[in-house]
Design a protein around this motif. Structure first.
Motif, mmCIF file in Angstrom:
data_model
loop_
_atom_site.group_PDB
_atom_site.id
_atom_site.type_symbol
_atom_site.label_atom_id
_atom_site.label_comp_id
_atom_site.label_asym_id
_atom_site.label_seq_id
_atom_site.Cartn_x
_atom_site.Cartn_y
_atom_site.Cartn_z
ATOM 1 N N ARG A 67 0.814 -1.214 0.000
ATOM 2 C CA ARG A 67 0.000 0.000 0.000
ATOM 3 C C ARG A 67 0.849 1.266 0.000
ATOM 4 O O ARG A 67 2.024 1.241 0.331
ATOM 5 C CB ARG A 67 -0.971 -0.015 1.181
ATOM 6 N N THR A 68 0.202 2.358 -0.358
ATOM 7 C CA THR A 68 0.916 3.632 -0.418
ATOM 8 C C THR A 68 0.645 4.472 0.821
ATOM 9 O O THR A 68 1.215 5.541 0.969
ATOM 10 C CB THR A 68 0.449 4.448 -1.635
ATOM 11 N N TYR A 69 -0.252 4.024 1.650
ATOM 12 C CA TYR A 69 -0.640 4.791 2.836
ATOM 13 C C TYR A 69 -1.140 6.175 2.455
ATOM 14 O O TYR A 69 -0.834 7.160 3.095
ATOM 15 C CB TYR A 69 0.521 4.876 3.836
ATOM 16 N N TYR A 99 -1.102 7.094 7.514
ATOM 17 C CA TYR A 99 -1.813 7.529 6.320
ATOM 18 C C TYR A 99 -1.756 9.029 6.103
ATOM 19 O O TYR A 99 -1.619 9.812 7.041
ATOM 20 C CB TYR A 99 -3.280 7.097 6.401
ATOM 21 N N ILE A 143 -11.564 -0.486 -5.548
ATOM 22 C CA ILE A 143 -10.806 0.192 -4.486
ATOM 23 C C ILE A 143 -11.718 0.389 -3.272
ATOM 24 O O ILE A 143 -12.906 0.653 -3.436
ATOM 25 C CB ILE A 143 -10.264 1.550 -5.020
ATOM 26 N N PRO A 144 -11.162 0.218 -2.075
ATOM 27 C CA PRO A 144 -11.975 0.426 -0.868
ATOM 28 C C PRO A 144 -12.621 1.803 -0.896
ATOM 29 O O PRO A 144 -11.960 2.794 -1.213
ATOM 30 C CB PRO A 144 -10.953 0.309 0.260
ATOM 31 N N ILE A 312 -9.772 -1.034 4.302
ATOM 32 C CA ILE A 312 -8.464 -1.310 3.717
ATOM 33 C C ILE A 312 -7.813 -2.477 4.451
ATOM 34 O O ILE A 312 -7.154 -3.325 3.853
ATOM 35 C CB ILE A 312 -7.561 -0.053 3.812
ATOM 36 N N ASP A 313 -8.062 -2.521 5.745
ATOM 37 C CA ASP A 313 -7.494 -3.610 6.542
ATOM 38 C C ASP A 313 -8.253 -4.918 6.385
ATOM 39 O O ASP A 313 -7.953 -5.888 7.079
ATOM 40 C CB ASP A 313 -7.447 -3.209 8.020
ATOM 41 N N GLY A 314 -9.248 -4.922 5.549
ATOM 42 C CA GLY A 314 -9.839 -6.200 5.219
ATOM 43 C C GLY A 314 -11.304 -6.409 5.562
ATOM 44 O O GLY A 314 -11.867 -7.444 5.235
ATOM 45 N N ARG A 315 -11.932 -5.470 6.228
ATOM 46 C CA ARG A 315 -13.356 -5.663 6.512
ATOM 47 C C ARG A 315 -14.108 -5.762 5.189
ATOM 48 O O ARG A 315 -13.825 -4.997 4.261
ATOM 49 C CB ARG A 315 -13.915 -4.505 7.343
ATOM 50 N N THR A 316 -15.060 -6.701 5.123
ATOM 51 C CA THR A 316 -15.764 -6.858 3.852
ATOM 52 C C THR A 316 -17.256 -6.551 3.969
ATOM 53 O O THR A 316 -17.895 -6.189 2.986
ATOM 54 C CB THR A 316 -15.602 -8.284 3.307
ATOM 55 N N LYS B 3 -5.573 -7.949 7.966
ATOM 56 C CA LYS B 3 -5.988 -9.033 7.085
ATOM 57 C C LYS B 3 -5.722 -8.677 5.633
ATOM 58 O O LYS B 3 -5.458 -7.546 5.284
ATOM 59 C CB LYS B 3 -7.495 -9.312 7.279
ATOM 60 N N LYS B 4 -5.842 -9.657 4.826
ATOM 61 C CA LYS B 4 -5.674 -9.491 3.384
ATOM 62 C C LYS B 4 -6.902 -8.777 2.818
ATOM 63 O O LYS B 4 -8.026 -9.055 3.210
ATOM 64 C CB LYS B 4 -5.584 -10.907 2.786
ATOM 65 N N ARG B 8 -9.267 -8.171 -5.970
ATOM 66 C CA ARG B 8 -9.881 -7.209 -6.870
ATOM 67 C C ARG B 8 -9.466 -7.528 -8.296
ATOM 68 O O ARG B 8 -8.446 -8.154 -8.516
ATOM 69 C CB ARG B 8 -9.427 -5.795 -6.507
#
Lengths: 337, 337
Positions: A67-69, A99, A143-144, A312-316, B3-4, B8
Motif C-alpha cells: 500500500r501507499t498509505y 496515512y 478500491i476500498p 483497507i485492513d480487510g473488513r468486507t 488481514k488481506k 480485486r
DNA sequence: TGTTCTACGTGTAGCGTTCTACATTTTTGC
DNA sequence: GCAAAAATGTAGAACGCTACACGTAGAACA
C-alpha cells in the motif's frame, strides 16, 4: 521534447538504512510496516538508523507491492466552507497513523476516481458524490470506498456516512412552524446532485404534511449557478403568495436568499424567515444570523476515515454510519409577533 | 495485524497491451510518453490496443523510473473561497495535458511537502506558504517548485506568482481616500503568515503617507482565530478615535469586521467604511456589498501551473509573474456626504 | 557500389519496496 | 536434556514501468 531535469540530491533508500543498521533490507521493511517477527533490539537499532539518515519510504515503490498509505478524498466543490469541517475530521482521524490524505475536486467524480486509482490510493472517500449506486459499486469493486452524503442503506460493497437528511428536513420545517411560520417553501436544486437532496425534500414534505401544511408544500428548484439561484429566489419572493419562510438546501443557497431578500428591502425574519443547512461558520456573522441544521461535518469526516481504514485492513461487510442533525437557531428564523 | 484485502480485478499492464498489439513493451512505453522514434502505424496500432483493453498506466510504476504526471497543490486553508479561484486556474492549465493535480491542506507546509515528495509528485505549487526563503530553497532543491503568494524576486531556485500586493495596499487606501475616508486603519494578522502581508502593509503605509495621512497610520493585528479577530475589531470600533475606514487584509476578515460593526449598530459605510482583499464571491451578496481588491486568483493558478510544468520540463532559470490588482467598488466603501 | 545516416523497434536492467519461503536461533514442554 | 514449537532474521523474486544500449533496414550521399 523534454529536457532532463536538473540533478537533485538522491534519496536515502531502504538499502542504505539496512546497511547502516547492519541488518537485511527485509528486516528494515518489517520494522517499517511493523510486521510480525521483529525483536525490540532490532527495532530500536533500525529506528535509530532511520532517524539518523532521515529516511522516508517512497510511496511509489511501496505501492508497487503493497500500500501507499495514501487516502484520496474527493470533494464536489471548494467553495463551500462546510467541506473544511469534513476535512478537519479526516485529519483528526489520520493523526498517529501512517496515512496521508490527498484531495481532489470534481463535480463528477468519475475521471478523478480513475486518476486516484492510477495513483494507487489505498482507499477513497467520496463526498456528496453525484453518482449512481451502480457506478459506486463498480468503483468499490476496484478500491476500498466510503461515501459521505450518499443514502443507500442497501450498499454492500462500500460504506456510507451520513447525517439523517430526512430528519434534517423535518427539523427545519418543525422549527419554522414552532416559530409561527406557516407557508414554508423549500429551495432546492434543479439537477439533484445526490441522494441527499431527495432525503431532505422528503423530510420537508413529510413534516409539512404532519404539521397540517400539506397544501403549502412548495419546492422551488434552481440551477446551481449563482445568477440563476438569485433569479429563482427573486421570483419566489416577488410572487403574490410569498412564503413566510424558506428552507434552503444549503447555507450557501441561504446566503443568496438573504442577499436577494435584502435587495428587495424585505426584513428577515419579519417578512421572510430563512433556514439553511450545514451550519457553516458564516452563519454566525451578524449580517447573516442564519439558523441552520448542523450535521457535524467533523464527525462525518472522522467516521468515514475510520471506516475506510477498516475496509483497507480487510473488513468486507458494509457499515452505515448516521449522525443525528440538530437545529442551531439564530435570528433568521426567530418568532415574529 | 492486518488481514488481506479482498481480491480485486487485476489491472491491465503494459505487457498485455504490448502482446495485444503485437509489439514490444518498450514500444508501448514510447507511445505512452510520445517519445522519439515511433511510426504512425505503430502508434495507431498501440493506441487501438490501449483503447480496447482500457489500459491506464500505473503512476507508481512510472514514478519509480520517470514521472508520475501528478502535481501537488498545497493550500493553507480550505475555508477561504478565494482558493477555489486559484484551483480553477490550475485546472484550466491542466486541461489537455497528462497531468493531474492533487491537493493538500496545511498551515505549515513542511510535513505535507515531505508527504508529497514521498508520493513522487512531479512538482509542487505552494499557495501562501508560511515559510522562510531558506526553507523554500531547500524544498526547491528537491522538487520543482512554484510559490503563489510569496514575494521574493531574488529567488532563483523556484518561481513565484503574485499579485502586486504593495500596489493592492495602495489601491485600497487610495480608493478610500477618494471616497472621502481619511482615518484609514488596517486590520492585519498578529503572526505574519507570509511575505504577502508585509507587502500589503507596506503599500498601506506608503499610500497613507503620500495622501498626507501619515499621522493616521494604524495597523491593528489580530490573531487568526475567529473569536480574537472579532474582539480586536470590537476594540477598534469602540475606541474613542474610531477610524473612518478599515482596510482588511482578507475578505474573510472583512466579513468579520462587517459582523462586528453590524452588532454594534454601526452602519456601513456611513459610520465605518470597509474594504477587503480577494474579491471573493461572497462580496457580491447584498448583506456584505464588500468593496474588495481583486487579484485574479484564476490567473494566478493558471500561470503557476504553466511555470511549474515548464520547470519540470527542465527550465532552470527562475521566473516571477506578477498580476496587477484592481479595486472592485461596492457599497461598503461608498462616498458619504 | 559502398558507406554513412536516420528512423524505428526491441531487449533488458533496474527503480525502492514488500512478501513468501526458508534458515537459524531461542524458548517451551515434558 | 531433548524434541517440538515459536521467534527472529535473511535471500531474492516480483510489482509495472522507463530508458539505455543496441540491432536492423532503408534512404541519402559520394
Amino acid at each position: 521534447m523534454t529536457k532532463k531535469a536538473p540533478a537533485r540530491t538522491p534519496r536515502i533508500t531502504i538499502r542504505e538504512v539496512a546497511s547502516d543498521a547492519g541488518v537485511s533490507v527485509a528486516a528494515v521493511s518489517k520494522v517499517l510496516r511493523n510486521a510480525y517477527g521483529v525483536s525490540d533490539a532490532l527495532r530500536t537499532k533500525v529506528q535509530a538508523s532511520m532517524e539518523k539518515l532521515n529516511y522516508r519510504p517512497l510511496a511509489s515503490a511501496r505501492g508497487l507491492r503493497g500500500r501507499t498509505y495514501t487516502l484520496g478524498l474527493i470533494f464536489p466543490d471548494l467553495r463551500n466552507p462546510f467541506f473544511a469541517d469534513i476535512f478537519a475530521g479526516v485529519n483528526s482521524a489520520l493523526e498517529r497513523t501512517q496515512y496521508q490524505a490527498m484531495q481532489g475536486v470534481s463535480v463528477s467524480a468519475s475521471s478523478l476516481v480513475e486518476a486516484m486509482i492510477d495513483r494507487q490510493m489505498d482507499g477513497l472517500v467520496l463526498i456528496g458524490p453525484n453518482e449512481t449506486n451502480e457506478r459506486l459499486n463498480d468503483i468499490a469493486d476496484r478500491i476500498p470506498l466510503v461515501a459521505i452524503g450518499h443514502h443507500d442503506i442497501e450498499a454492500v460493497r462500500f460504506d456510507t456516512v451520513n447525517n439523517d437528511d430526512q430528519l434534517g428536513g423535518r427539523l427545519a420545517v418543525r422549527h419554522l412552524c414552532q416559530n409561527g411560520h406557516k407557508k414554508v417553501a423549500m429551495l432546492s436544486l434543479a439537477v439533484p446532485v445526490s441522494t441527499v437532496i431527495n432525503q431532505r425534500e422528503l423530510g420537508y414534505r413529510l413534516e409539512m404534511t404532519e404539521q397540517g401544511l400539506g397544501s403549502s408544500i412548495n419546492i422551488v428548484r434552481a440551477p446551481q449557478v449563482l445568477r440563476d439561484v438569485q433569479l429563482t429566489v427573486r421570483r419566489l419572493l416577488e410572487s403574490r403568495d410569498r412564503p413566510d419562510a424558506i428552507f434552503c438546501w444549503t447555507d450557501l443557497m441561504a446566503f443568496e436568499a438573504i442577499s436577494v431578500a435584502t435587495e428587495l428591502g424585505l426584513s428577515i425574519p419579519q417578512d421572510i424567515a430563512i433556514i439553511g443547512y450545514d451550519n457553516t461558520v458564516f452563519c454566525e456573522f451578524a449580517q447573516n444570523r442564519l439558523t441552520s441544521i448542523d450535521q457535524s461535518g467533523e464527525v462525518l469526516g472522522l467516521q468515514a476515515t475510520r471506516l475506510l481504514i477498516e475496509r483497507i485492513d480487510g473488513r468486507t461487510h458494509s457499515e452505515h454510519f448516521v449522525v443525528t442533525p440538530r437545529v442551531v437557531a439564530r435570528a433568521s428564523s426567530a418568532k415574529v409577533s
